[in-house]
Design an enzyme around this catalytic site. Structure first.
Site, PDB file in Angstrom:
ATOM      1  N   LYS A 164       0.886  -1.179   0.000  1.00 63.29           N
ATOM      2  CA  LYS A 164       0.000   0.000   0.000  1.00 63.29           C
ATOM      3  C   LYS A 164       0.919   1.223   0.000  1.00 63.29           C
ATOM      4  CE  LYS A 164      -1.704   3.034   2.038  1.00 63.29           C
ATOM      5  NZ  LYS A 164      -1.485   4.451   1.682  1.00 63.29           N
ATOM      6  N   GLY A 197      -4.350   6.082   3.840  1.00 65.40           N
ATOM      7  CA  GLY A 197      -3.771   5.406   5.002  1.00 65.40           C
ATOM      8  C   GLY A 197      -4.808   4.899   5.984  1.00 65.40           C
ATOM      9  N   GLU A 239       9.932   1.500  10.473  1.00 67.35           N
ATOM     10  CA  GLU A 239      10.995   2.452  10.138  1.00 67.35           C
ATOM     11  C   GLU A 239      10.375   3.827  10.247  1.00 67.35           C
ATOM     12  OE1 GLU A 239      14.066   1.674   9.622  1.00 67.35           O
ATOM     13  OE2 GLU A 239      13.924  -0.464   9.267  1.00 67.35           O
ATOM     14  N   CYS A 273      14.541  10.570   5.817  1.00 65.20           N
ATOM     15  CA  CYS A 273      14.290  10.237   7.224  1.00 65.20           C
ATOM     16  C   CYS A 273      15.547  10.360   8.078  1.00 65.20           C
ATOM     17  CB  CYS A 273      13.695   8.846   7.324  1.00 65.20           C
ATOM     18  SG  CYS A 273      14.509   7.703   6.231  1.00 65.20           S
ATOM     19  N   GLU A 363      11.325  16.439  14.052  1.00 71.23           N
ATOM     20  CA  GLU A 363      11.676  16.174  12.661  1.00 71.23           C
ATOM     21  C   GLU A 363      10.976  17.216  11.789  1.00 71.23           C
ATOM     22  OE1 GLU A 363       9.969  12.619  10.755  1.00 71.23           O
ATOM     23  OE2 GLU A 363      12.005  12.255  10.078  1.00 71.23           O
TER      24      GLU A 363
HETATM   25  P1  NAD Z   1       2.694   8.667   7.316  1.00 73.96           P
HETATM   26  O1  NAD Z   1       2.926   7.914   8.556  1.00 73.96           O
HETATM   27  O2  NAD Z   1       1.643   9.703   7.323  1.00 73.96           O
HETATM   28  O3  NAD Z   1       2.317   7.697   6.124  1.00 73.96           O
HETATM   29  C1  NAD Z   1       3.105   6.585   5.805  1.00 73.96           C
HETATM   30  C2  NAD Z   1       2.222   5.518   5.186  1.00 73.96           C
HETATM   31  O4  NAD Z   1       1.292   5.068   6.156  1.00 73.96           O
HETATM   32  C3  NAD Z   1       1.396   6.000   3.998  1.00 73.96           C
HETATM   33  O5  NAD Z   1       1.301   4.977   3.038  1.00 73.96           O
HETATM   34  C4  NAD Z   1       0.040   6.252   4.618  1.00 73.96           C
HETATM   35  O6  NAD Z   1      -1.004   6.146   3.705  1.00 73.96           O
HETATM   36  C5  NAD Z   1      -0.025   5.141   5.652  1.00 73.96           C
HETATM   37  N1  NAD Z   1      -0.935   5.382   6.768  1.00 73.96           N
HETATM   38  C6  NAD Z   1      -1.329   6.573   7.297  1.00 73.96           C
HETATM   39  N2  NAD Z   1      -2.193   6.362   8.301  1.00 73.96           N
HETATM   40  C7  NAD Z   1      -2.345   5.022   8.439  1.00 73.96           C
HETATM   41  C8  NAD Z   1      -3.087   4.185   9.314  1.00 73.96           C
HETATM   42  N3  NAD Z   1      -3.852   4.692  10.272  1.00 73.96           N
HETATM   43  N4  NAD Z   1      -2.986   2.849   9.169  1.00 73.96           N
HETATM   44  C9  NAD Z   1      -2.188   2.310   8.226  1.00 73.96           C
HETATM   45  N5  NAD Z   1      -1.471   3.056   7.351  1.00 73.96           N
HETATM   46  C10 NAD Z   1      -1.542   4.398   7.456  1.00 73.96           C
HETATM   47  O7  NAD Z   1       4.109   9.250   6.933  1.00 73.96           O
HETATM   48  P2  NAD Z   1       4.498  10.150   5.682  1.00 73.96           P
HETATM   49  O8  NAD Z   1       4.114  11.540   5.999  1.00 73.96           O
HETATM   50  O9  NAD Z   1       4.016   9.587   4.431  1.00 73.96           O
HETATM   51  O10 NAD Z   1       6.082   9.954   5.682  1.00 73.96           O
HETATM   52  C11 NAD Z   1       6.937  10.781   6.366  1.00 73.96           C
HETATM   53  C12 NAD Z   1       7.482  10.096   7.599  1.00 73.96           C
HETATM   54  O11 NAD Z   1       8.092   8.855   7.263  1.00 73.96           O
HETATM   55  C13 NAD Z   1       8.545  10.880   8.271  1.00 73.96           C
HETATM   56  O12 NAD Z   1       8.333  10.904   9.666  1.00 73.96           O
HETATM   57  C14 NAD Z   1       9.820  10.117   7.963  1.00 73.96           C
HETATM   58  O13 NAD Z   1      10.870  10.278   8.853  1.00 73.96           O
HETATM   59  C15 NAD Z   1       9.351   8.750   7.926  1.00 73.96           C
HETATM   60  N6  NAD Z   1      10.272   7.926   7.159  1.00 73.96           N
HETATM   61  C16 NAD Z   1      11.046   7.026   7.816  1.00 73.96           C
HETATM   62  C17 NAD Z   1      11.957   6.255   7.119  1.00 73.96           C
HETATM   63  C18 NAD Z   1      12.815   5.236   7.790  1.00 73.96           C
HETATM   64  O14 NAD Z   1      13.374   4.397   7.091  1.00 73.96           O
HETATM   65  N7  NAD Z   1      12.940   5.242   9.081  1.00 73.96           N
HETATM   66  C19 NAD Z   1      12.051   6.406   5.756  1.00 73.96           C
HETATM   67  C20 NAD Z   1      11.249   7.335   5.121  1.00 73.96           C
HETATM   68  C21 NAD Z   1      10.349   8.075   5.843  1.00 73.96           C
END
Ligand code: NAD
Length: 456
Positions: A164, A197, A239, A273, A363
């Site tokens: 997803k 999400g 992650e 990230c 962040e």
């Molecule tokens: P997000 O958590 O909003 O979304 C990430 C994913 O989760 C998306 O596909 C979203 O649709 C899904 N999602 C959202 N709500 C959900 C729910 N309730 N249940 C299941 N899935 C859900 O994050 P974002 O804004 O897309 O990404 C940015 C964040 O990701 C930053 O905090 C960044 O640091 C982190 N990140 C971490 C890494 C790592 O490897 N540690 C890598 C890249 C990004």
């Protein structure tokens, strides 16, 4: 939706608008998946699991190599799509967003073939078997890489996958599905459901046919996914966010450390990230480092792409305003829009940042650098470790052993020593609230395996 080896109409009629961050114009729409779509994909993955798990690992490796070749054949198109949906400059899309996943696929094609899935321990034989059906949920910042960093090791392990992708960047996942199709991956082994999400993501994470959830994204959502996986006694890999420190010790090549540090942060408009969003400099070298960072940031004025969305741009601007309000010194940049249209934010450098300020703790996920001053090494270590995160970092010193000794005391998962190069085999993942589990290389493969021991 790409389910069971074919493109299928979605269950509902809802769609998600895909917007080009450089023009602010919608250029595509994808279906907003429902729990019915997720259920169909999970069923397909379950049905495909026994066959794929029983496929000899070397053959799985050959399929992953074919996937790599199919993606490579679409390289230019994939880079163009990343640029359109994420806003990454074309050169960066090709050199990083697409090239990196190709390297990761190569590494797993080789690891699948070479990994010892069986070992003897005394009078036991221990087998490493696939965890099962994996629900992979990915963010938008490195859309292809984040997907491949889950799909490649899961397939190598013998798991089947439902992906997803993030709402903002769903098209890249469709490129990956098309490549999997071209590569002749058996039906149901890899499936893609686009969607919101809280709807499709939530349905996937909670589905009882999913044995493991691998999530990359924000700490807030990760916490919820971890809690529901815990309640269901399901394997989970998280992650999450970061607030990584670039620590420059006395004796380091200051100009190089500052320039590489600024470049690392500005890449992908700060939406990395493990971006080095904090720079820690000794008091004696502080003014010189700030001047170097100002000059380095100026070089990025015309080079950084837009942020992914208006929401993300507004969030980053809010942090810049908060930095000023809390008393940090704005050296360059600021929250004014540097150009329009497009969700651009100027490369921004703050000096006189103290460890308790919001811009030193949270962040930001934008091109915003906070430069902090330390008195001695213990002070530097205390500041470096003084956030809830622990994902990445850099340490620079005149003497490599000194840098290593410092890095060993940092509460963080991956650290570059004197500008060390990216290694696709090195485990990537967080200490503290940056996550649970590791991606890439053999450690990433291990996440998707469970052990069975037979005694003789
Ligand atoms: P997000 O958590 O909003 O979304 C990430 C994913 O989760 C998306 O596909 C979203 O649709 C899904 N999602 C959202 N709500 C959900 C729910 N309730 N249940 C299941 N899935 C859900 O994050 P974002 O804004 O897309 O990404 C940015 C964040 O990701 C930053 O905090 C960044 O640091 C982190 N990140 C971490 C890494 C790592 O490897 N540690 C890598 C890249 C990004």
């Amino acid at each position: 939706m790409y389910i069971d080896g074919e493109w299928r109409p979605a269950d509902g009629t809802g769609t998600i608008s895909v917007v080009d961050p450089a023009t602010e114009m919608e250029f595509a729409r994808v279906p907003a998946g429902t729990p019915v779509d997720v259920d169909a994909a999970v069923r397909a993955a379950r049905a495909a699991l026994p066959g794929w798990a029983a496929t000899p690992p070397a053959e799985r490796g050959a399929r992953i190599a074919a996937l790599r070749d199919a993606l490579k054949a679409q390289e230019a198109e994939a880079a163009r799509i990343v640029t359109s949906e994420l806003g990454a400059p074309p050169g960066f899309s090709k050199a990083v967003h697409v090239a990196l996943p190709l390297r990761v696929l190569t590494s797993y094609a080789e690891l699948a073939a070479s990994h010892a899935f069986e070992e003897k321990l005394g009078n036991s034989t221990v087998f490493q078997e696939p965890v099962g059906v994996v629900g992979a949920i990915t963010p938008w910042n490195y859309p292809l890489h984040q997907a491949v960093a889950k799909v490649a090791p899961a397939l190598a392990a013998g798991c089947t996958v439902v992906l997803k992708p993030a709402e903002n960047t769903p098209l890249t996942a469709r490129v990956l599905a098309a490549a999997a199709h071209d590569a002749g991956l058996p039906a149901g082994v890899f499936n893609v459901v686009t969607g919101l999400g809280p709807v499709a993501g939530q349905a996937l994470a909670a589905h009882e046919g999913v044995d493991m959830v691998s999530f990359t994204g924000s700490t807030a959502v990760g916490r919820d996914i971890g809690a529901s996986a815990g309640a269901a006694v399901k394997r989970v890999a998280l992650e999450l966010g970061g607030k990584s420190a670039n620590v420059i010790l006395p004796g380091a090549d200051l100009a190089r450390a500052v320039n590489v540090g600024v470049a690392q942060l500005m890449a992908n408009s700060g939406q990395t990230c493990h971006a080095w969003s904090r720079m820690l400099v000794h008091a004696d070298e502080y003014d010189e480092a700030v001047a170097l960072a100002e000059a380095a940031a100026a070089k990025y004025a015309d080079r950084v792409g837009p942020l992914v969305s208006a929401r993300q741009r507004d969030r980053v601007r809010g942090y810049i305003d908060q930095g000023v309000a809390e008393g940090a010194r704005l050296v360059t940049g600021g929250s004014d829009a540097p150009r329009s249209p497009g969700y651009y934010v100027s490369p921004t450098v703050f000096a006189d940042v103290t460890p308790d300020m919001t811009i030193a703790q949270e962040e930001i996920f934008g091109p915003v650098l906070a430069i902090l001053r330390y008195r001695d090494e213990d002070d530097a270590l205390r500041i470096a470790n003084a956030t809830v995160y622990g994902l990445g970092g850099g340490v620079w010193a005149g003497d490599e052993a000194e840098a290593v000794a410092f890095a060993r005391r940092m509460d963080t998962g991956q650290i570059d020593i004197n500008g060390g190069r990216f290694n696709p085999l090195a485990p990537f993942g967080g200490y503290k609230q940056s996550g649970v589990g590791r991606e890439l290389g053999p450690h990433g493969l291990a996440e998707y395996l469970q052990t069975k021991s037979l005694q003789f």
